[in-house]
Design an enzyme around this catalytic site. Sequence first.
Site, PDB file in Angstrom:
ATOM      1  N   LYS A  87      -9.125   1.656  -5.731  1.00 16.39           N
ATOM      2  CA  LYS A  87      -9.893   1.359  -4.550  1.00 16.39           C
ATOM      3  C   LYS A  87     -10.377   2.475  -3.956  1.00 16.39           C
ATOM      4  O   LYS A  87     -10.250   3.840  -4.416  1.00 16.39           O
ATOM      5  CB  LYS A  87      -8.707   0.673  -3.554  1.00 16.39           C
ATOM      6  CG  LYS A  87      -7.768   1.738  -2.935  1.00 16.39           C
ATOM      7  CD  LYS A  87      -6.790   1.258  -1.978  1.00 16.39           C
ATOM      8  CE  LYS A  87      -5.868   2.177  -1.500  1.00 16.39           C
ATOM      9  NZ  LYS A  87      -4.881   1.492  -0.611  1.00 16.39           N
ATOM     10  N   HIS A  88     -11.595   2.245  -3.270  1.00 13.23           N
ATOM     11  CA  HIS A  88     -12.303   1.255  -2.602  1.00 13.23           C
ATOM     12  C   HIS A  88     -13.668   0.990  -3.332  1.00 13.23           C
ATOM     13  O   HIS A  88     -14.467   1.812  -3.030  1.00 13.23           O
ATOM     14  CB  HIS A  88     -12.230   1.034  -1.114  1.00 13.23           C
ATOM     15  CG  HIS A  88     -11.102   1.584  -0.644  1.00 13.23           C
ATOM     16  ND1 HIS A  88     -10.611   2.954  -0.438  1.00 13.23           N
ATOM     17  CD2 HIS A  88     -10.224   0.947   0.061  1.00 13.23           C
ATOM     18  CE1 HIS A  88      -9.595   2.799   0.236  1.00 13.23           C
ATOM     19  NE2 HIS A  88      -9.347   1.563   0.513  1.00 13.23           N
ATOM     20  N   ARG A 129       4.189   3.172   2.948  1.00 15.00           N
ATOM     21  CA  ARG A 129       5.093   1.946   3.777  1.00 15.00           C
ATOM     22  C   ARG A 129       6.955   2.064   3.316  1.00 15.00           C
ATOM     23  O   ARG A 129       7.448   1.720   4.176  1.00 15.00           O
ATOM     24  CB  ARG A 129       4.698   0.654   3.188  1.00 15.00           C
ATOM     25  CG  ARG A 129       3.184   0.386   3.224  1.00 15.00           C
ATOM     26  CD  ARG A 129       2.634   0.325   4.623  1.00 15.00           C
ATOM     27  NE  ARG A 129       1.217  -0.223   4.359  1.00 15.00           N
ATOM     28  CZ  ARG A 129       0.337   0.201   5.299  1.00 15.00           C
ATOM     29  NH1 ARG A 129       0.645   1.031   6.150  1.00 15.00           N
ATOM     30  NH2 ARG A 129      -1.084  -0.193   5.254  1.00 15.00           N
ATOM     31  N   ASP A 151       0.860  -1.349  -0.049  1.00 20.42           N
ATOM     32  CA  ASP A 151       0.020   0.228  -0.216  1.00 20.42           C
ATOM     33  C   ASP A 151       0.837   1.115   0.080  1.00 20.42           C
ATOM     34  O   ASP A 151       1.320   1.681   1.213  1.00 20.42           O
ATOM     35  CB  ASP A 151      -0.812  -0.236   1.366  1.00 20.42           C
ATOM     36  CG  ASP A 151      -2.195  -0.834   1.092  1.00 20.42           C
ATOM     37  OD1 ASP A 151      -2.799  -0.675   0.412  1.00 20.42           O
ATOM     38  OD2 ASP A 151      -2.298  -1.635   1.967  1.00 20.42           O
ATOM     39  N   ARG A 192      -7.007  11.057   1.999  1.00 23.48           N
ATOM     40  CA  ARG A 192      -6.413   9.843   0.957  1.00 23.48           C
ATOM     41  C   ARG A 192      -6.704  10.049  -0.457  1.00 23.48           C
ATOM     42  O   ARG A 192      -6.314   9.291  -1.368  1.00 23.48           O
ATOM     43  CB  ARG A 192      -6.717   8.480   1.512  1.00 23.48           C
ATOM     44  CG  ARG A 192      -5.767   8.286   2.978  1.00 23.48           C
ATOM     45  CD  ARG A 192      -6.290   7.049   3.374  1.00 23.48           C
ATOM     46  NE  ARG A 192      -6.417   5.928   2.700  1.00 23.48           N
ATOM     47  CZ  ARG A 192      -6.746   4.762   2.971  1.00 23.48           C
ATOM     48  NH1 ARG A 192      -7.348   4.508   3.776  1.00 23.48           N
ATOM     49  NH2 ARG A 192      -6.414   3.800   2.139  1.00 23.48           N
ATOM     50  N   ASP A 204     -10.483  -5.958  -0.484  1.00 23.59           N
ATOM     51  CA  ASP A 204      -9.873  -5.266   0.563  1.00 23.59           C
ATOM     52  C   ASP A 204      -9.484  -6.291   1.707  1.00 23.59           C
ATOM     53  O   ASP A 204      -9.982  -7.271   1.703  1.00 23.59           O
ATOM     54  CB  ASP A 204     -10.629  -3.978   1.166  1.00 23.59           C
ATOM     55  CG  ASP A 204      -9.720  -3.218   1.814  1.00 23.59           C
ATOM     56  OD1 ASP A 204      -8.562  -3.378   1.937  1.00 23.59           O
ATOM     57  OD2 ASP A 204     -10.500  -1.910   2.125  1.00 23.59           O
ATOM     58  N   HIS A 264     -12.188  -0.038   8.346  1.00 25.92           N
ATOM     59  CA  HIS A 264     -11.243  -0.748   9.120  1.00 25.92           C
ATOM     60  C   HIS A 264     -12.089  -1.490  10.357  1.00 25.92           C
ATOM     61  O   HIS A 264     -11.720  -2.470  10.789  1.00 25.92           O
ATOM     62  CB  HIS A 264     -10.144   0.059   9.426  1.00 25.92           C
ATOM     63  CG  HIS A 264      -9.094   0.223   8.523  1.00 25.92           C
ATOM     64  ND1 HIS A 264      -9.449   0.941   7.459  1.00 25.92           N
ATOM     65  CD2 HIS A 264      -8.124  -0.505   7.807  1.00 25.92           C
ATOM     66  CE1 HIS A 264      -8.293   1.296   6.635  1.00 25.92           C
ATOM     67  NE2 HIS A 264      -7.818   0.221   6.865  1.00 25.92           N
TER      68      HIS A 264
END
Length: 400
Positions: free
Chosen positions: A223-224, A137, A129, A194, A306, A236
């Site tokens: 996404k999403h 990351r 991601d 985001r 996801d 989440h």
Amino acid sequence: MRRYRARSAGAIAVVAIATLCAGPAAAAVSTASATPAPAVVEPPAVVEPVAEDRAAELVAQMTVAQQAASIVMGHVAGTDAAALRSYMESGLGGFILMGANIPATEGELQALTSALTVDPALPPLIAVDQEGGIVSRLNGDDFAASTSLKDRPVDDVSAAFAARGSLTARAGITVNFGTVADFTADSRSFIYGRALGTDPTSAAERVTAATAAQEQFLGSTLKHFPGHGAAPGDSHSAIPSTGMGMEEWRATEAVPFAAGIDAGASLLMFGHLSYTAVDPAPASLSAAWHQIARDELGFHGVAVTDDLGMLLSSGDPAHADPVANGVAAVAAGNDLVLMIAGSDAGTAGQMAAGIAASVDAGTLPAERLAEAATRVMALRLASSSATAQWAVCPDCEPVG
């Protein structure tokens, strides 16, 4: 010369690209607000399509258990290359790198991604991601991200994601779950920071740019789906829902996804989002939404869930069994199932075994598993056909 995989409407080809590791004199970026120079792409001189029939041929030679393992993308924490290689020897089709998998240096990361590849002729899908900004990351991604790109020219999006795609691919990563095609104008929304746009048009323009830039180097993901912006809440820890109907969806939330698909996105990630007027089930488990993506938007690539661990976190007892979630996801139309939260070293294998057992029991059609495995295999073959060798360049900063 370098080579990259160019995709258009499901076709996969390999064409030439100029080297991406430049010396200190090259245009460089060192701050999040700066704009990197875009990659210089030469006209395609040689096209080497990866035929889907080759993927189908390989899948036909696999057992049901092997096919099931090939559509599971697993995850375990740690940077021990030997341990990660042992984990992948079970035949999983992919691995997602999370923060706990990222070592201190690029060279160490390249060694780690190399270790994940048990068979160089058929590498797994190695994903991350890497949206940039809020969700990042990898070390060294100082390129502009969604927090500022939604207010900047589209060319800045192209440049930032060309640089981001280069950095990601250079690490040995072949899939980026990094393009947020959701949009919202509500700054209080979970997804606002985001998202690349605040309305259908601005989001579509930026999603198109981000997709085209990344597909030069790796498989990019939208996404999403079908759109987090219309479904308030954080998926989440819950299953956000909306009563939006199809006509409104087509005119709003669908627009950036359709644009990204037209731009050649290799993967489409289905969110744990409930559009109750279409299907009360989350889109990740909805056959209706998969049919809409295929038939209405013309998506021909890999449908990926996801993180299925997020369904466990929702607290809904209907989604308390991770293996059952994986089987339901494949039955709905997903080609690749992803499990991170709540998983351990045995979870991916258990999910693969559950998928295979469902086929053997006749509750999951064998044709559906073979279809999923073939799509994943085609993308893996595209990765193996790429000849780019990303060299560590310790004396220069990342450039597009």
